[in-house]
Design an enzyme around this catalytic site. Structure first.
Site, mmCIF file in Angstrom:
data_model
loop_
_atom_site.group_PDB
_atom_site.id
_atom_site.type_symbol
_atom_site.label_atom_id
_atom_site.label_comp_id
_atom_site.label_asym_id
_atom_site.label_seq_id
_atom_site.Cartn_x
_atom_site.Cartn_y
_atom_site.Cartn_z
ATOM 1 N N ASN A 393 1.345 -4.380 -0.695
ATOM 2 C CA ASN A 393 2.182 -4.243 -1.878
ATOM 3 C C ASN A 393 2.808 -2.863 -1.961
ATOM 4 O O ASN A 393 4.001 -2.702 -1.647
ATOM 5 C CB ASN A 393 1.368 -4.555 -3.141
ATOM 6 C CG ASN A 393 2.224 -4.577 -4.388
ATOM 7 O OD1 ASN A 393 3.433 -4.411 -4.319
ATOM 8 N ND2 ASN A 393 1.612 -4.773 -5.528
ATOM 9 N N ASP A 394 2.042 -1.868 -2.345
ATOM 10 C CA ASP A 394 2.606 -0.537 -2.572
ATOM 11 C C ASP A 394 3.325 0.026 -1.347
ATOM 12 O O ASP A 394 4.301 0.751 -1.477
ATOM 13 C CB ASP A 394 1.499 0.431 -2.989
ATOM 14 C CG ASP A 394 0.956 0.083 -4.373
ATOM 15 O OD1 ASP A 394 1.718 -0.477 -5.169
ATOM 16 O OD2 ASP A 394 -0.219 0.376 -4.643
#
Lengths: 464, 102
Positions: A393-394
């Site tokens: 994600n990040d």
């Protein structure tokens, strides 16, 4: 065996340990490197036995403890699933730390056996070395235990912070130095136990404020500490094999921590002082409003991929949690049968320890020449048709490049948004570890696939 | 005047840090997990100290406190030695090149 001869053998085993690390420069030479490491260990242990030259009852006990420990170690090594590697490494670090503490205690209680002087009159240099070894060992032990508990999920992965944490830590660090000084001037055994107690406590306090996704830094750091502890004991025992190994391991861990910090664009002190999520609470609540996004199912995903000519897979910690690596590999096999070019993009901090994703992909029989690091592959996203993000994600968040307000601004990210289409496998829209929204979710070319990573990849394979 | 042997050990230590620095930078990032497990295994060479501690002193009374700590350290370090090298081996076996698939 004469002292000089055994010193030469210890040197040889130190050299073999260097070759063991050297072997890891490529997968082809790595197995040979591991063999050198084992050989070095056998030489070191054999030489120790021969130089003591005492094969009486004590020797039998040594063998018994060695065998029991060895059996347990071998059993763990064979049984452990590859996804649990971070926990295993953290657990092993704690053992090295505790072993260093025990050796230091033993040397303190019986200095004659180590040629360090006598009780109450230990040589000053040895006492300092012993204190450093014991103290760093104790910090490694308690710190690794906390890291282990967090990785196992027994303890919450979120940072635990409280008021006055930093002054308290600073105070304890200073007290370690003061106690060591007093210990050296008085040789009091109470101070030695006090030193150990404070060190155990500080290891604990250092790690509890650090959150789950910072674990790659923590594990590398503890790896480094275990090396310095071994080196400290090596100085006490005047043993070159231990000194060389300690220095190697210490610098290895330090380099890995540096690489991990760079992968997150954070300074080492920023990570150690803890609490990513804790300090950024305000920015989470700010972006609560609902933005439009597109979501799809396995059929849509299969359709997109079938019509692609190249696909790049971006795995993350979520893949490890869902144990999706084998399902992923089956999906990729099907894609390859349709003449679609597939490669894997690994962010340096993907997963919970350095190289975590690479090991999981290797376990699923993905050839390592299809797996690329961030710098190697980042330019290819612009030419690829589909980016398939599974459990990451990040590390894909474009706001790290565009939004100076973002807490992860400046962190190197994978340029997945440059792909023609992005498939994002995720359980929900919830933000990632850093607690920030990912702009990628709301892009025109992004299709969200809300499901368990393993189930989704299996479904896509069926639809291909 | 003679040089204190400590200085020689310090020299070994400092030079090894430099060797470690260059050797570890040349490790390929995909092998960073095996790197950690193998460094784990080799740092258990601390068992050398544990063996000396375990066998130290009066042989009739092998179970005084100092020896017991030695035995415990042997136990812990050998878990690490066997576990560390074997799990590294297991991982590295998976990095074999798969030519058949191509």
């Amino acid at each position: 065996m004469s002292v000089n001869l055994s010193a030469i053998f210890y040197l040889i085993s130190g050299v073999l340990f260097i070759l063991a690390l050297r072997g890891l420069s490529s997968p082809e030479t790595s197995r040979q490197g591991n063999f050198f490491g084992i050989l070095g260990m056998i030489i070191a242990i054999t030489v120790t036995f021969l130089s003591i030259g005492n094969f009486s009852s004590g020797f039998a006990y040594v063998l018994i403890f060695l065998l029991i420990g060895g059996l347990i170690g071998a059993f763990i090594a064979y049984r452990i699933p590859m996804t649990a590697m971070p926990e295993l490494v953290a657990g092993f670090h704690s053992l090295v730390g505790l072993a260093a503490v025990f050796v230091a205690i033993s040397a303190f209680l019986n200095p004659e056996a180590f040629n360090l002087g006598s009780i109450g009159n230990i040589k000053l240099g040895s006492l300092i070395e012993m204190s450093i070894g014991a103290s760093v060992g104790a910090i490694t032990f308690s710190g690794s235990i906390i890291a282990f508990l967090k990785l196992q999920g027994i303890m919450s992965g979120s940072p635990i912070t409280f008021k006055g944490q930093h002054p308290l830590n600073a105070l304890m660090l200073i007290s370690i130095i003061v106690i060591t000084y007093l210990l050296c001037s008085t040789q009091s055994s109470n101070l030695f136990w006090g030193l150990l107690a404070v060190s155990f406590l500080i290891g604990f306090l250092l790690i509890i404020p650090i959150g789950g996704a910072d674990m790659p830094v923590v594990i590398s750091m503890l790896n480094s500490y275990s090396g310095w502890a071994a080196a400290g004991i090596g100085f006490t025992l005047e043993n070159s094999a231990l000194i060389i190994t300690g220095a190697l391991v210490g610098s290895s861990g330090a380099i890995l921590s540096y690489i991990m910090c760079k992968g997150m664009n954070r300074s080492f002190f920023n990570v150690i002082l803890g609490g990513f999520g804790a300090t950024e609470q305000s920015s989470i609540s700010r972006s609560k409003e609902q933005k439009p996004f597109k979501s799809g199912n396995a059929e849509d995903a299969a359709f997109l991929m079938k019509n692609a000519s190249s696909v790049i897979i971006v795995p993350g910690y979520g893949m490890a949690v869902a144990q999706a690596q084998h399902a992923l590999r089956e999906m990729v096999d099907t894609l390859k049968k349709n003449d679609i070019k597939v490669s894997y993009a690994i962010h340096p901090v993907a997963g919970r320890m350095p190289g975590h994703m690479n090991v999981l992909l290797a376990e699923a029989n993905v050839p390592y020449d299809e797996v690329f690091e961030l710098e190697e592959i980042n330019n290819d996203f612009a030419n690829a048709d589909v980016a398939f993000i599974i459990g990451a994600n990040d590390v894909t968040n474009p706001s790290a490049k565009t939004d100076p307000q973002s807490p992860i601004y400046g962190m190197p990210v994978l340029d997945v948004e440059k792909c023609k289409s992005v498939l994002f496998v995720k359980r929900s829209l919830s933000p990632g570890y850093a607690g920030i929204d990912n702009d990628l979710f709301y892009r025109e070319n992004t299709l969200m696939l809300f499901a368990d990573a393993k189930k989704m990849t299996e479904d896509i394979t069926k639809n291909l | 005047m003679e040089i204190d042997p400590f200085i020689f050990r310090l020299s070994i230590f400092i030079l090894s840090i430099f060797i470690g620095y260059y050797v570890v930078w040349s490790v390929t990032p995909s092998l960073h997990t095996p790197l950690m497990s193998v460094t784990n295994a080799i740092s258990s060479v601390i068992i050398v100290g544990a063996i000396i501690a375990g066998l130290a002193g009066n042989l009739e009374n092998i179970f005084n406190t100092s020896n017991i700590f030695g035995f415990l350290a042997i136990f812990l370090a050998s878990i690490n030695i066997f576990g560390g090298f074997l799990v590294t081996h297991r991982m590295l076996q998976m990095y074999k090149k798969k030519k058949k698939d191509k």
